[in-house]
Design a protein around this motif. Structure first.
Motif, PDB file in Angstrom:
ATOM      1  N   PRO A 121      24.174  -6.280  25.182  1.00  0.00           N
ATOM      2  CA  PRO A 121      24.025  -6.506  23.960  1.00  0.00           C
ATOM      3  C   PRO A 121      24.191  -5.429  22.806  1.00  0.00           C
ATOM      4  O   PRO A 121      24.511  -4.151  23.194  1.00  0.00           O
ATOM      5  CB  PRO A 121      22.120  -6.809  23.958  1.00  0.00           C
ATOM      6  CG  PRO A 121      21.957  -6.528  24.998  1.00  0.00           C
ATOM      7  CD  PRO A 121      22.960  -6.311  26.200  1.00  0.00           C
ATOM      8  N   ARG A 122      24.584  -4.983  21.651  1.00  0.00           N
ATOM      9  CA  ARG A 122      24.591  -4.097  20.776  1.00  0.00           C
ATOM     10  C   ARG A 122      23.310  -3.693  20.549  1.00  0.00           C
ATOM     11  O   ARG A 122      23.094  -4.066  19.680  1.00  0.00           O
ATOM     12  CB  ARG A 122      26.151  -5.544  20.359  1.00  0.00           C
ATOM     13  CG  ARG A 122      27.099  -5.769  19.954  1.00  0.00           C
ATOM     14  CD  ARG A 122      28.448  -5.682  19.038  1.00  0.00           C
ATOM     15  NE  ARG A 122      29.605  -6.035  19.918  1.00  0.00           N
ATOM     16  CZ  ARG A 122      30.263  -6.244  19.168  1.00  0.00           C
ATOM     17  NH1 ARG A 122      30.356  -6.584  18.004  1.00  0.00           N
ATOM     18  NH2 ARG A 122      31.876  -6.268  19.848  1.00  0.00           N
ATOM     19  N   TYR A 123      23.877  -2.472  20.067  1.00  0.00           N
ATOM     20  CA  TYR A 123      22.637  -1.778  18.925  1.00  0.00           C
ATOM     21  C   TYR A 123      22.721  -2.025  17.865  1.00  0.00           C
ATOM     22  O   TYR A 123      23.981  -1.662  17.403  1.00  0.00           O
ATOM     23  CB  TYR A 123      22.583  -0.103  19.684  1.00  0.00           C
ATOM     24  CG  TYR A 123      22.195  -0.016  21.310  1.00  0.00           C
ATOM     25  CD1 TYR A 123      21.143  -0.455  22.254  1.00  0.00           C
ATOM     26  CD2 TYR A 123      23.145   0.351  21.712  1.00  0.00           C
ATOM     27  CE1 TYR A 123      20.836  -0.341  22.930  1.00  0.00           C
ATOM     28  CE2 TYR A 123      23.104  -0.162  23.704  1.00  0.00           C
ATOM     29  CZ  TYR A 123      21.275   0.251  23.451  1.00  0.00           C
ATOM     30  OH  TYR A 123      21.194   0.094  25.022  1.00  0.00           O
ATOM     31  N   ASP A 124      21.819  -2.086  17.197  1.00  0.00           N
ATOM     32  CA  ASP A 124      22.062  -2.064  15.778  1.00  0.00           C
ATOM     33  C   ASP A 124      22.519  -1.399  14.931  1.00  0.00           C
ATOM     34  O   ASP A 124      21.037  -0.225  14.866  1.00  0.00           O
ATOM     35  CB  ASP A 124      20.772  -2.798  14.804  1.00  0.00           C
ATOM     36  CG  ASP A 124      20.696  -2.740  13.899  1.00  0.00           C
ATOM     37  OD1 ASP A 124      21.847  -3.273  13.161  1.00  0.00           O
ATOM     38  OD2 ASP A 124      19.647  -2.995  13.335  1.00  0.00           O
ATOM     39  N   LEU A 125      23.043  -0.363  15.445  1.00  0.00           N
ATOM     40  CA  LEU A 125      23.859   1.121  15.046  1.00  0.00           C
ATOM     41  C   LEU A 125      23.591   1.165  13.299  1.00  0.00           C
ATOM     42  O   LEU A 125      23.612   2.314  12.168  1.00  0.00           O
ATOM     43  CB  LEU A 125      24.617   1.105  15.330  1.00  0.00           C
ATOM     44  CG  LEU A 125      25.473   1.576  17.301  1.00  0.00           C
ATOM     45  CD1 LEU A 125      27.208   1.516  16.935  1.00  0.00           C
ATOM     46  CD2 LEU A 125      24.280   1.755  17.334  1.00  0.00           C
ATOM     47  N   GLU A 126      23.253   0.188  12.479  1.00  0.00           N
ATOM     48  CA  GLU A 126      23.459   0.485  11.533  1.00  0.00           C
ATOM     49  C   GLU A 126      22.310   1.199  10.841  1.00  0.00           C
ATOM     50  O   GLU A 126      21.435   1.948  10.084  1.00  0.00           O
ATOM     51  CB  GLU A 126      23.474  -0.808   9.802  1.00  0.00           C
ATOM     52  CG  GLU A 126      24.510  -1.886  10.450  1.00  0.00           C
ATOM     53  CD  GLU A 126      25.416  -0.461   9.574  1.00  0.00           C
ATOM     54  OE1 GLU A 126      24.964  -0.500   8.610  1.00  0.00           O
ATOM     55  OE2 GLU A 126      26.410  -0.174   9.532  1.00  0.00           O
ATOM     56  N   ALA A 169      17.114   8.169  12.245  1.00  0.00           N
ATOM     57  CA  ALA A 169      17.757   8.906  13.354  1.00  0.00           C
ATOM     58  C   ALA A 169      17.424  10.508  14.277  1.00  0.00           C
ATOM     59  O   ALA A 169      17.706  10.671  14.818  1.00  0.00           O
ATOM     60  CB  ALA A 169      19.590   9.429  12.160  1.00  0.00           C
ATOM     61  N   THR A 170      16.222  10.843  13.493  1.00  0.00           N
ATOM     62  CA  THR A 170      15.750  12.041  13.710  1.00  0.00           C
ATOM     63  C   THR A 170      15.158  11.329  15.324  1.00  0.00           C
ATOM     64  O   THR A 170      15.018  12.437  15.876  1.00  0.00           O
ATOM     65  CB  THR A 170      14.668  12.885  12.573  1.00  0.00           C
ATOM     66  OG1 THR A 170      15.946  12.841  11.222  1.00  0.00           O
ATOM     67  CG2 THR A 170      13.894  14.077  13.248  1.00  0.00           C
ATOM     68  N   GLN A 183      15.487  13.141  18.570  1.00  0.00           N
ATOM     69  CA  GLN A 183      13.898  14.224  19.092  1.00  0.00           C
ATOM     70  C   GLN A 183      13.536  13.299  20.599  1.00  0.00           C
ATOM     71  O   GLN A 183      13.855  13.885  22.098  1.00  0.00           O
ATOM     72  CB  GLN A 183      12.862  13.701  18.860  1.00  0.00           C
ATOM     73  CG  GLN A 183      13.281  14.578  17.177  1.00  0.00           C
ATOM     74  CD  GLN A 183      12.221  14.846  16.192  1.00  0.00           C
ATOM     75  OE1 GLN A 183      11.496  13.502  16.540  1.00  0.00           O
ATOM     76  NE2 GLN A 183      12.113  15.260  15.473  1.00  0.00           N
ATOM     77  N   HIS A 184      14.356  11.919  20.506  1.00  0.00           N
ATOM     78  CA  HIS A 184      13.576  11.251  22.046  1.00  0.00           C
ATOM     79  C   HIS A 184      14.953  11.126  23.152  1.00  0.00           C
ATOM     80  O   HIS A 184      14.456  11.494  24.445  1.00  0.00           O
ATOM     81  CB  HIS A 184      13.251   9.602  21.858  1.00  0.00           C
ATOM     82  CG  HIS A 184      11.748   9.156  21.387  1.00  0.00           C
ATOM     83  ND1 HIS A 184      11.953   9.839  19.854  1.00  0.00           N
ATOM     84  CD2 HIS A 184      10.727   9.318  21.883  1.00  0.00           C
ATOM     85  CE1 HIS A 184      10.914   9.586  19.863  1.00  0.00           C
ATOM     86  NE2 HIS A 184      10.077   9.065  20.462  1.00  0.00           N
ATOM     87  N   VAL A 198      16.779   5.003  25.255  1.00  0.00           N
ATOM     88  CA  VAL A 198      15.957   5.797  24.007  1.00  0.00           C
ATOM     89  C   VAL A 198      16.441   4.391  22.952  1.00  0.00           C
ATOM     90  O   VAL A 198      15.780   4.375  21.559  1.00  0.00           O
ATOM     91  CB  VAL A 198      16.632   7.240  24.053  1.00  0.00           C
ATOM     92  CG1 VAL A 198      15.773   7.457  22.259  1.00  0.00           C
ATOM     93  CG2 VAL A 198      15.559   7.490  24.757  1.00  0.00           C
ATOM     94  N   ALA A 199      18.040   4.502  22.950  1.00  0.00           N
ATOM     95  CA  ALA A 199      18.407   3.160  21.960  1.00  0.00           C
ATOM     96  C   ALA A 199      18.080   1.427  22.152  1.00  0.00           C
ATOM     97  O   ALA A 199      17.574   1.266  20.995  1.00  0.00           O
ATOM     98  CB  ALA A 199      19.812   3.289  22.223  1.00  0.00           C
TER      99      ALA A 199
END
Length: 167
Positions: free
Chosen positions: A20-25, A33-34, A38-39, A69-70
């Motif tokens: 499955p593709r990550y929701d990079l948006e 993003a922060t 950190q994770h 994490v993603a």
């Protein structure tokens, strides 16, 4: 002795399931993003651990850290069918006449004609009225969200590239 031909319908190739593709948006949001950065930093092993462990284990550990994490923070994007369009509000404007003319100009010559037998060269060399008629057909299909039945059919010709074409 008679040699039997193997069935053509048997598929010997193993297909893998795409991950499955990550929701990079979501990474465009500063808080996401922060948190992700950190994770990931917390999940990665120390440099000393990477120096001692075998290379395959290091690669597997780093990959697992990033993926976990993603998966937890970014999440997956919703799977769409192949031909679905990503329309946010559903009020996408119909193509303009200029867009239709540009699409006609970009048609490639010396390509096989479709089921109707009309080659790209015929459409490109057609008069201005042909572009207007085609544009009107596209706009009507766009507005009604339906295609004529004859446009839903296509011709597929498989080409064999290597080896015995019966195998």
């Amino acid at each position: 002795m008679v040699k039997l031909r193997p069935k053509l319908s048997v598929n010997n190739h193993v297909r893998y399931r795409r991950p499955p593709r990550y929701d990079l948006e979501r990474l465009k949001q500063p808080d996401v993003a922060t948190a992700c950065a950190q994770h990931v930093e917390a999940a990665l092993p120390d440099e000393e651990e990477l120096d001692v462990a075998p290379l395959e284990d290091c690669c597997r550990t780093v990959k697992a850290a990033i993926n976990n994490v993603a998966k937890d923070i970014v999440g997956y994007e919703e799977r769409r069918r192949r031909n679905d369009c990503a329309v946010e509000d559903g009020n996408e404007p119909a193509p303009t006449l200029r867009e239709a003319k540009d699409a006609i100009e970009q048609l490639k010559n010396n390509k096989a004609a479709g089921k109707d037998g009309i080659a790209a060269e015929l459409i490109k060399l057609g008069p201005e009225k042909l572009a207007t008629c085609l544009h009107r057909l596209v706009v009507r299909s766009w507005e009604t969200e339906q295609l004529p039945e004859e446009l839903k059919e296509g011709v597929i010709c498989p080409f064999h590239k290597k080896g015995d074409h019966l195998e």
